[in-house]
Design a protein around this motif. Sequence first.
Motif, PDB file in Angstrom:
ATOM      1  N   GLU A 155       0.802  -1.222   0.000  1.00 15.69           N
ATOM      2  CA  GLU A 155       0.000   0.000   0.000  1.00 15.69           C
ATOM      3  C   GLU A 155       0.838   1.276   0.000  1.00 15.69           C
ATOM      4  OE1 GLU A 155      -2.015  -3.443   0.868  1.00 15.69           O
ATOM      5  OE2 GLU A 155      -0.484  -2.625   2.214  1.00 15.69           O
ATOM      6  N   VAL A 184      -7.102  -6.970  -1.840  1.00 20.24           N
ATOM      7  CA  VAL A 184      -7.968  -5.831  -1.566  1.00 20.24           C
ATOM      8  C   VAL A 184      -7.821  -5.376  -0.122  1.00 20.24           C
ATOM      9  CG1 VAL A 184     -10.010  -7.146  -0.852  1.00 20.24           C
ATOM     10  CG2 VAL A 184     -10.298  -4.932  -2.006  1.00 20.24           C
ATOM     11  N   SER A 240      -8.944  -6.697  -7.293  1.00 19.26           N
ATOM     12  CA  SER A 240      -7.848  -5.777  -7.572  1.00 19.26           C
ATOM     13  C   SER A 240      -7.194  -6.043  -8.920  1.00 19.26           C
ATOM     14  CB  SER A 240      -6.774  -5.895  -6.480  1.00 19.26           C
ATOM     15  OG  SER A 240      -7.276  -5.529  -5.226  1.00 19.26           O
ATOM     16  N   LYS A 241      -6.665  -4.987  -9.510  1.00 21.34           N
ATOM     17  CA  LYS A 241      -5.801  -5.140 -10.673  1.00 21.34           C
ATOM     18  C   LYS A 241      -4.522  -5.858 -10.269  1.00 21.34           C
ATOM     19  CE  LYS A 241      -7.268  -0.886 -13.044  1.00 21.34           C
ATOM     20  NZ  LYS A 241      -6.832   0.447 -13.542  1.00 21.34           N
ATOM     21  N   TYR A 315      -0.060   0.906  -5.776  1.00 19.75           N
ATOM     22  CA  TYR A 315      -0.197   2.187  -5.086  1.00 19.75           C
ATOM     23  C   TYR A 315       1.091   2.996  -5.127  1.00 19.75           C
ATOM     24  CZ  TYR A 315      -4.431  -0.100  -3.577  1.00 19.75           C
ATOM     25  OH  TYR A 315      -5.629  -0.762  -3.574  1.00 19.75           O
ATOM     26  N   PRO A 320      -4.593   4.806  -2.102  1.00 19.58           N
ATOM     27  CA  PRO A 320      -5.664   3.800  -2.033  1.00 19.58           C
ATOM     28  C   PRO A 320      -7.034   4.385  -1.732  1.00 19.58           C
ATOM     29  CG  PRO A 320      -3.736   3.080  -0.797  1.00 19.58           C
ATOM     30  CD  PRO A 320      -3.481   4.506  -1.196  1.00 19.58           C
ATOM     31  N   GLN A 325      -7.755   0.733  -7.257  1.00 16.44           N
ATOM     32  CA  GLN A 325      -7.071  -0.189  -8.173  1.00 16.44           C
ATOM     33  C   GLN A 325      -7.883  -1.461  -8.408  1.00 16.44           C
ATOM     34  OE1 GLN A 325      -4.100   0.291  -9.869  1.00 16.44           O
ATOM     35  NE2 GLN A 325      -4.056   2.381  -9.090  1.00 16.44           N
ATOM     36  N   THR A 326      -9.202  -1.326  -8.520  1.00 10.23           N
ATOM     37  CA  THR A 326     -10.039  -2.476  -8.841  1.00 10.23           C
ATOM     38  C   THR A 326     -10.245  -2.568 -10.346  1.00 10.23           C
ATOM     39  OG1 THR A 326     -12.001  -1.123  -8.436  1.00 10.23           O
ATOM     40  CG2 THR A 326     -11.241  -2.539  -6.639  1.00 10.23           C
TER      41      THR A 326
END
Length: 417
Positions: A155, A184, A240-241, A315, A320, A325-326
Amino acid sequence: MKTGASRAYRLIHFMAELLSPAGSFEKLRAAVLYGADAVYLAGNMFGMRAAAANFSDEELAEAVTFAHARGKKLYLTLNTMPREHEYPALEAYLDRIGHLGLDAFIIADPGVLALVKEKLPDMECHISTQTSTVSSAAAKAWHALGAKRVVLARELSMAEIMRIRDNIPAELELEAFIHGSMCVSYSGRCLLSNFFTGRDGNRGQCAQPCRWNYVITEEKRPEMPLPIEETERGTFIMSSKDMCMIEHIPELMNSGIDSFKIEGRMKSAYYTAVVTNAYRMAMDAYVKDPAHYTYDPAWLRELESVSHREYGTGYYYDNPMENAQTVENPGYLREKAYLAVVTGYDPETGIASFIQRNKVSSGTDAELISPGCVGRSLPIHDLKNAAGEDMPAAPHPSMKFTMPVPFAVREGDILRA
């Protein structure tokens, strides 16, 4: 040395380590052959990837011999949080593997760290990303307990990492993920899997419920479920990506990070080889001539050939709270077919020997990847079986076959389509 000089000192004196995953011996070979400086893996106990093949005690010994013979390091994950009743088993496990010559243990629990330091005082200890280390204060606290390296939480931004590097001792190493799946939750600290399935994500058994699709129902109309939608394509509020930092090698190389970590012990040997190879090429290109370094889009094309979700930069450059970043689309982008591995080559005849991994058929327009090279065109034709007989295809798992190739190849090169 003053902590403020830490990052500048490392930029002058150190080359970042490329650290690759190995969930099996085949993946270990791929990581080493395609350019990893070090490999991390798990034994059959106390590792965070319970579903991976992992390594028995005997296989760990063989893995150490294999890696060290090629000048590579081997790190063992002990990054679950053992319960009270598990410590006798952990102590016995350390007794069994402590003499194997592993280069470091990756640890997430202070009790485990204390036990390792008691039983194996000379063992190098790395603090897992599971501890969610996000500050120099936390990093220095782990260092005071005997840690040589801290694996930072995913993060953190690039700027935060650089500030941490500037505020810790030069001898304390930092490791950070640069590629692969993201969680996530804070670096794996998630209770969803345990809640839904009884599989504890903090004990290596995550069922990845963040990737599932969810619906809502009105209390009096349970027969009318409604999807939770973010876009017209569906709901991916927790998926998440995947992280991909291949376009940011100069920033990484100047950040003060000591080890660049690739996620993916559960991925294929093809994934391990291709991802390791791409970052190895990019890192070597930068080290060779930093002033004239040029990013090669072919490296990203290689990374797009493996199974992955939509790519992003994690990140490193996004908050975040502002960008979760989904993904926008569900599922994985499928990797190219991993057809076969080269087992031998006769330069006089131009004939290469292969062992099959997926069905290989004459007439297929394939590619060959080699350490230090992106994919090269290699049409498949004139296949022969182990007896030298012509055949239209190699359909059986681990089938041995030969075919002519237009350029020199090496053992371990990968045929894909």
